[in-house]
Scaffold this motif. Structure first.
Motif, PDB file in Angstrom:
ATOM      1  N   THR A  20     102.262  17.881  60.138  1.00 30.74           N
ATOM      2  CA  THR A  20     102.870  16.934  59.199  1.00 30.74           C
ATOM      3  C   THR A  20     102.101  15.617  59.184  1.00 30.74           C
ATOM      4  O   THR A  20     101.816  15.054  58.123  1.00 30.74           O
ATOM      5  CB  THR A  20     104.351  16.673  59.560  1.00 30.74           C
ATOM      6  OG1 THR A  20     105.055  17.913  59.580  1.00 30.74           O
ATOM      7  CG2 THR A  20     105.013  15.746  58.574  1.00 30.74           C
ATOM      8  N   ASP A  22      98.959  15.180  60.045  1.00 31.52           N
ATOM      9  CA  ASP A  22      97.655  15.436  59.422  1.00 31.52           C
ATOM     10  C   ASP A  22      97.777  15.457  57.899  1.00 31.52           C
ATOM     11  O   ASP A  22      96.935  14.912  57.176  1.00 31.52           O
ATOM     12  CB  ASP A  22      97.063  16.752  59.932  1.00 31.52           C
ATOM     13  CG  ASP A  22      96.623  16.666  61.385  1.00 31.52           C
ATOM     14  OD1 ASP A  22      96.433  15.523  61.879  1.00 31.52           O
ATOM     15  OD2 ASP A  22      96.462  17.727  62.022  1.00 31.52           O
ATOM     16  N   SER A  23      98.831  16.096  57.417  1.00 30.38           N
ATOM     17  CA  SER A  23      99.070  16.161  55.973  1.00 30.38           C
ATOM     18  C   SER A  23      99.305  14.756  55.395  1.00 30.38           C
ATOM     19  O   SER A  23      98.768  14.402  54.342  1.00 30.38           O
ATOM     20  CB  SER A  23     100.275  17.063  55.688  1.00 30.38           C
ATOM     21  OG  SER A  23     100.665  16.976  54.349  1.00 30.38           O
ATOM     22  N   LEU A  24     100.107  13.959  56.104  1.00 31.73           N
ATOM     23  CA  LEU A  24     100.377  12.589  55.647  1.00 31.73           C
ATOM     24  C   LEU A  24      99.110  11.729  55.692  1.00 31.73           C
ATOM     25  O   LEU A  24      98.867  10.911  54.799  1.00 31.73           O
ATOM     26  CB  LEU A  24     101.487  11.958  56.487  1.00 31.73           C
ATOM     27  CG  LEU A  24     102.897  12.543  56.284  1.00 31.73           C
ATOM     28  CD1 LEU A  24     103.882  11.904  57.267  1.00 31.73           C
ATOM     29  CD2 LEU A  24     103.359  12.329  54.860  1.00 31.73           C
ATOM     30  N   ASN A  25      98.289  11.905  56.717  1.00 21.87           N
ATOM     31  CA  ASN A  25      97.025  11.166  56.789  1.00 21.87           C
ATOM     32  C   ASN A  25      96.105  11.530  55.622  1.00 21.87           C
ATOM     33  O   ASN A  25      95.443  10.669  55.035  1.00 21.87           O
ATOM     34  CB  ASN A  25      96.316  11.427  58.117  1.00 21.87           C
ATOM     35  CG  ASN A  25      96.898  10.591  59.244  1.00 21.87           C
ATOM     36  OD1 ASN A  25      97.478   9.536  59.006  1.00 21.87           O
ATOM     37  ND2 ASN A  25      96.736  11.072  60.470  1.00 21.87           N
ATOM     38  N   ALA A  26      96.066  12.831  55.271  1.00 20.07           N
ATOM     39  CA  ALA A  26      95.254  13.256  54.127  1.00 20.07           C
ATOM     40  C   ALA A  26      95.774  12.621  52.833  1.00 20.07           C
ATOM     41  O   ALA A  26      94.993  12.162  51.983  1.00 20.07           O
ATOM     42  CB  ALA A  26      95.247  14.777  54.023  1.00 20.07           C
ATOM     43  N   THR A  27      97.099  12.577  52.681  1.00 18.18           N
ATOM     44  CA  THR A  27      97.701  11.951  51.491  1.00 18.18           C
ATOM     45  C   THR A  27      97.367  10.460  51.439  1.00 18.18           C
ATOM     46  O   THR A  27      97.012   9.926  50.387  1.00 18.18           O
ATOM     47  CB  THR A  27      99.229  12.153  51.499  1.00 18.18           C
ATOM     48  OG1 THR A  27      99.526  13.544  51.571  1.00 18.18           O
ATOM     49  CG2 THR A  27      99.868  11.563  50.270  1.00 18.18           C
ATOM     50  N   ILE A  28      97.466   9.787  52.576  1.00 15.27           N
ATOM     51  CA  ILE A  28      97.156   8.351  52.640  1.00 15.27           C
ATOM     52  C   ILE A  28      95.699   8.100  52.282  1.00 15.27           C
ATOM     53  O   ILE A  28      95.376   7.181  51.517  1.00 15.27           O
ATOM     54  CB  ILE A  28      97.507   7.784  54.030  1.00 15.27           C
ATOM     55  CG1 ILE A  28      99.024   7.729  54.215  1.00 15.27           C
ATOM     56  CG2 ILE A  28      96.896   6.401  54.231  1.00 15.27           C
ATOM     57  CD1 ILE A  28      99.474   7.380  55.614  1.00 15.27           C
ATOM     58  N   ASN A  29      94.794   8.936  52.811  1.00 15.51           N
ATOM     59  CA  ASN A  29      93.376   8.774  52.501  1.00 15.51           C
ATOM     60  C   ASN A  29      93.105   8.986  51.011  1.00 15.51           C
ATOM     61  O   ASN A  29      92.331   8.238  50.397  1.00 15.51           O
ATOM     62  CB  ASN A  29      92.531   9.746  53.339  1.00 15.51           C
ATOM     63  CG  ASN A  29      92.491   9.345  54.800  1.00 15.51           C
ATOM     64  OD1 ASN A  29      92.693   8.183  55.136  1.00 15.51           O
ATOM     65  ND2 ASN A  29      92.230  10.319  55.669  1.00 15.51           N
ATOM     66  N   ALA A  30      93.746  10.002  50.414  1.00 17.18           N
ATOM     67  CA  ALA A  30      93.577  10.255  48.980  1.00 17.18           C
ATOM     68  C   ALA A  30      94.101   9.085  48.160  1.00 17.18           C
ATOM     69  O   ALA A  30      93.472   8.650  47.185  1.00 17.18           O
ATOM     70  CB  ALA A  30      94.285  11.555  48.586  1.00 17.18           C
ATOM     71  N   GLN A  31      95.251   8.536  48.545  1.00 20.86           N
ATOM     72  CA  GLN A  31      95.824   7.403  47.813  1.00 20.86           C
ATOM     73  C   GLN A  31      94.977   6.147  47.984  1.00 20.86           C
ATOM     74  O   GLN A  31      94.830   5.360  47.051  1.00 20.86           O
ATOM     75  CB  GLN A  31      97.267   7.163  48.276  1.00 20.86           C
ATOM     76  CG  GLN A  31      98.226   8.223  47.795  1.00 20.86           C
ATOM     77  CD  GLN A  31      99.646   7.999  48.285  1.00 20.86           C
ATOM     78  OE1 GLN A  31      99.880   7.218  49.201  1.00 20.86           O
ATOM     79  NE2 GLN A  31     100.587   8.697  47.677  1.00 20.86           N
ATOM     80  N   THR A  32      94.393   5.970  49.155  1.00 26.63           N
ATOM     81  CA  THR A  32      93.517   4.819  49.384  1.00 26.63           C
ATOM     82  C   THR A  32      92.296   4.894  48.480  1.00 26.63           C
ATOM     83  O   THR A  32      91.885   3.891  47.885  1.00 26.63           O
ATOM     84  CB  THR A  32      93.100   4.765  50.865  1.00 26.63           C
ATOM     85  OG1 THR A  32      94.267   4.691  51.678  1.00 26.63           O
ATOM     86  CG2 THR A  32      92.225   3.557  51.144  1.00 26.63           C
TER      87      THR A  32
END
Length: 125
Positions: A20, A22-32
């Motif tokens: 979870t 890791d998934s949230l970190n990927a989402t944060i990176n995409a949004q950044t």
């Protein structure tokens, strides 16, 4: 519940939470990245809006009706606009005794039956 079963269950929870995160970190990176792209687009659009015929190669007809404010090199003095206090203005003085008085009669009045009267005084007709 035995110790092994508890450890197994805790390990599953840890693995689930790790995935979870890791998934949230990927989402944060995409949004950044998306935010950075949008900020760059906004900056480019602002630069386009600020361009006119004076600071770019655009023709003056593309400026529209909005003209940029003129930039004066003068520093404000703090005084009011116009004649200042104590300044004597100039004006056309009224003469009380003129040398000559000329009456200008309209050409349309020459046919009037009261023309002779009007030449001496103001026209009544």
């Amino acid at each position: 519940m035995t110790k092994d079963e508890m450890n197994k269950q805790l390990l599953q929870q840890v693995n689930s939470l790790t995935s979870t995160v890791d998934s949230l970190n990927a989402t944060i990176n995409a949004q950044t990245q998306l935010i950075a792209q949008l900020n760059q687009t906004i900056q480019e659009l602002k630069e386009q809006l600020n361009k006119n015929s004076k600071n770019s190669s655009k023709p003056p007809s593309s400026d529209g009706f909005k003209k940029p404010a003129p930039k004066s090199l003068r520093k404000p003095s703090g005084k009011k606009v116009g004649g200042q206090n104590g300044h004597q203005g100039t004006h056309l003085a009224v003469i009380t005794a003129p040398d000559e008085i000329v009456k200008h009669m309209p050409s349309a009045c020459e046919e009037c039956p009261h023309y002779q009267i009007c030449r001496g005084t103001a026209c009544i007709a």
